[in-house]
Design a protein around this motif. Structure first.
Motif, PDB file in Angstrom:
ATOM      1  N   LEU A  61      14.372   4.080   8.305  1.00 30.09           N
ATOM      2  CA  LEU A  61      12.983   3.637   8.227  1.00 30.09           C
ATOM      3  C   LEU A  61      12.843   2.440   7.309  1.00 30.09           C
ATOM      4  O   LEU A  61      13.599   2.290   6.352  1.00 30.09           O
ATOM      5  N   ASN A  62      11.846   1.609   7.582  1.00 29.90           N
ATOM      6  CA  ASN A  62      11.547   0.466   6.729  1.00 29.90           C
ATOM      7  C   ASN A  62      10.386   0.868   5.829  1.00 29.90           C
ATOM      8  O   ASN A  62       9.231   0.856   6.261  1.00 29.90           O
ATOM      9  N   PRO A  63      10.658   1.241   4.583  1.00 30.76           N
ATOM     10  CA  PRO A  63       9.595   1.732   3.702  1.00 30.76           C
ATOM     11  C   PRO A  63       8.511   0.691   3.417  1.00 30.76           C
ATOM     12  O   PRO A  63       7.347   1.044   3.228  1.00 30.76           O
ATOM     13  N   ARG A  65       7.322  -1.553   5.518  1.00 30.66           N
ATOM     14  CA  ARG A  65       6.412  -1.528   6.673  1.00 30.66           C
ATOM     15  C   ARG A  65       5.543  -0.275   6.672  1.00 30.66           C
ATOM     16  O   ARG A  65       4.489  -0.236   7.292  1.00 30.66           O
ATOM     17  N   MET A  66       5.984   0.749   5.946  1.00 26.83           N
ATOM     18  CA  MET A  66       5.233   2.001   5.842  1.00 26.83           C
ATOM     19  C   MET A  66       4.302   2.002   4.632  1.00 26.83           C
ATOM     20  O   MET A  66       3.683   3.007   4.311  1.00 26.83           O
ATOM     21  N   GLY A  67       4.215   0.869   3.931  1.00 28.41           N
ATOM     22  CA  GLY A  67       3.340   0.776   2.770  1.00 28.41           C
ATOM     23  C   GLY A  67       3.926   1.381   1.510  1.00 28.41           C
ATOM     24  O   GLY A  67       3.193   1.765   0.610  1.00 28.41           O
ATOM     25  N   LEU A  68       5.256   1.470   1.426  1.00 29.30           N
ATOM     26  CA  LEU A  68       5.924   2.067   0.265  1.00 29.30           C
ATOM     27  C   LEU A  68       6.867   1.053  -0.380  1.00 29.30           C
ATOM     28  O   LEU A  68       8.072   1.261  -0.459  1.00 29.30           O
ATOM     29  N   ALA A 118       3.420   3.449  -3.024  1.00 24.40           N
ATOM     30  CA  ALA A 118       2.741   2.277  -2.478  1.00 24.40           C
ATOM     31  C   ALA A 118       2.630   1.161  -3.509  1.00 24.40           C
ATOM     32  O   ALA A 118       2.846  -0.011  -3.191  1.00 24.40           O
TER      33      ALA A 118
END
Length: 154
Positions: A61-63, A65-68, A118
């Motif tokens: 996963l791309n953290p 892009r996930m808001g992390l 975030a």
């Protein structure tokens, strides 16, 4: 036995290197890349799975892009390091989704955590409400990552 080292040859290492970054690659394409036919490649993969070298397959996963995008490393010093206290801490930290990694360290502190949130405000909340409330936590020290130079598979 789970902690035994498994003997790996060049083909095994090549399989693992490709699968670490491309877990969804077809057996045919994997075989082509490592220079074996499909059947021996599949047999090796099965052997590596059964030996516990390959423990599963997952999406990377791309953290960001996930808001992390916020990463902090946290040194944790415990007030008690007897086995029961260590086990209580270990069990509790598993329940905090923001903790991406947790390592027991032989140092002046007891654990090093990688925490992903975030932003700094979100990290402050996690620190105050979750990390500081873990069993036997005496103190923490936080180091904020400014840039990740290398992360991910091998």
């Amino acid at each position: 036995m789970q902690n035994e080292t498994v003997e790996l040859d060049g083909f095994d290492t090549a399989i693992l290197r490709v699968l670490a970054t491309e877990g969804r690659i077809s057996a045919t394409e994997l075989a082509r890349r490592i220079g074996l036919s499909k059947s021996p490649t599949q047999a090796r993969m099965k052997r590596l799975e059964e030996a516990g070298v390959i423990t599963g397959y997952a999406a990377i996963l791309n953290p960001i892009r996930m808001g992390l995008a916020h990463v902090a490393f946290v040194e944790v010093r415990l007030s008690d390091t007897r086995e029961a206290a260590l086990q209580a801490f270990n069990r509790a930290v598993l329940g905090i989704p923001e903790v991406e990694q947790c390592h027991m360290i032989a140092s002046r502190f007891d654990y090093l955590l990688k925490v992903r949130t975030a932003d700094i405000q979100d990290y402050r909340r996690v620190l105050g409400e979750k990390l500081s409330a873990l069993p036997h936590v005496a103190s923490t020290s936080t180091y904020v990552a400014m840039e990740s130079v290398k992360e991910g598979p091998v």
